[in-house]
Design a protein around this motif. Structure first.
Motif, PDB file in Angstrom:
ATOM      1  N   CYS A 104      -4.805 -10.212   6.020  1.00  0.00           N
ATOM      2  CA  CYS A 104      -4.100  -9.832   4.798  1.00  0.00           C
ATOM      3  C   CYS A 104      -3.933  -8.319   4.829  1.00  0.00           C
ATOM      4  O   CYS A 104      -4.660  -7.616   5.527  1.00  0.00           O
ATOM      5  N   ILE A 106      -3.748  -4.678   2.847  1.00  0.00           N
ATOM      6  CA  ILE A 106      -4.182  -3.956   1.651  1.00  0.00           C
ATOM      7  C   ILE A 106      -3.580  -2.550   1.717  1.00  0.00           C
ATOM      8  O   ILE A 106      -3.742  -1.848   2.721  1.00  0.00           O
ATOM      9  N   SER A 159      -3.587  -0.886  -6.149  1.00  0.00           N
ATOM     10  CA  SER A 159      -3.474  -1.486  -4.815  1.00  0.00           C
ATOM     11  C   SER A 159      -2.366  -2.528  -4.802  1.00  0.00           C
ATOM     12  O   SER A 159      -1.979  -3.073  -5.839  1.00  0.00           O
ATOM     13  N   THR A 161      -1.493  -5.873  -2.331  1.00  0.00           N
ATOM     14  CA  THR A 161      -1.975  -6.707  -1.231  1.00  0.00           C
ATOM     15  C   THR A 161      -0.954  -7.796  -0.907  1.00  0.00           C
ATOM     16  O   THR A 161      -0.205  -8.235  -1.786  1.00  0.00           O
TER      17      THR A 161
END
Length: 199
Positions: A104, A106, A159, A161
């Motif tokens: 994933c 970030i 953030s 993601t």
């Protein structure tokens, strides 16, 4: 895909949230982040990238009404999360809903001093990484426990993601059926053993 869904579908958002999300996804900065992340993924894990791309293409071939967050050439991730808490901090965690061997992305955003906070911690690797605003990292978020450190009181950290839920891979592998439906279908012992091993 998860939470008892029988097939992949877009999350339901109220009208205001939908307007905000569509607005964010069409903004050039997020499109550039998605494109950059996509390129990094393709360069550093080409086989995994191809697997993600192939599975997503199959899913969208099955249901042409499913909408992608970004153009197919811009992102192989099916989902994205915007964390806009004024000080987005996470506790140590694993993302069990994602593909076990998958990655994933970030991306840290905001206005904070990266020498004094906002560090990314990869607990299993015993690493603390300086992680300034604008940085992106790809990690196997199911396998490596991760979190980030706090920032100073007057600062802001957000953030972005990107990821794919493991349920999507299962759904495509199950010939566009849920695990529950596939498990309930008639199979020989050999077929069931092979299915369990693939999961």
């Amino acid at each position: 895909m998860g939470g008892g869904q029988q097939f992949p579908t877009a999350f339901f958002h109220n009208v205001l949230n939908t307007i905000v999300l569509v607005g964010l996804l069409t903004q050039k900065p997020f499109q550039r982040i998605a494109g950059f992340t996509n390129s990094m993924f393709q360069i550093y894990a080409p086989d995994l990238y191809t697997y993600y791309s192939t599975m997503l293409d199959k899913l969208h071939g099955w249901n042409k009404n499913l909408k992608r967050n970004f153009l197919p050439t811009m992102s192989v991730f099916a989902a994205a999360t915007f964390n806009f808490g004024l000080q987005t901090i996470t506790f140590p965690h694993l993302d069990f809903a994602n593909l076990a061997w998958g990655w994933c992305a970030i991306t840290a955003l905001g206005n904070f001093n990266p020498d004094k906070g906002g560090h990314l911690i990869l607990w299993d690797l015993k690493l603390i990484i300086r992680f300034p605003p604008g940085c992106t990292i790809l990690i196997p978020s199911v396998l490596i426990q991760h979190s980030n450190t706090s920032i100073q009181a007057h600062e802001k950290r957000f953030s972005f993601t990107q990821y794919i839920a493991v349920g999507i891979f299962h759904f495509v592998d199950n010939d566009f059926c849920s695990d529950i439906s596939t498990k309930a279908s008639p199979m020989t012992e050999e077929e069931r053993a092979a299915w369990v091993e693939d999961m």
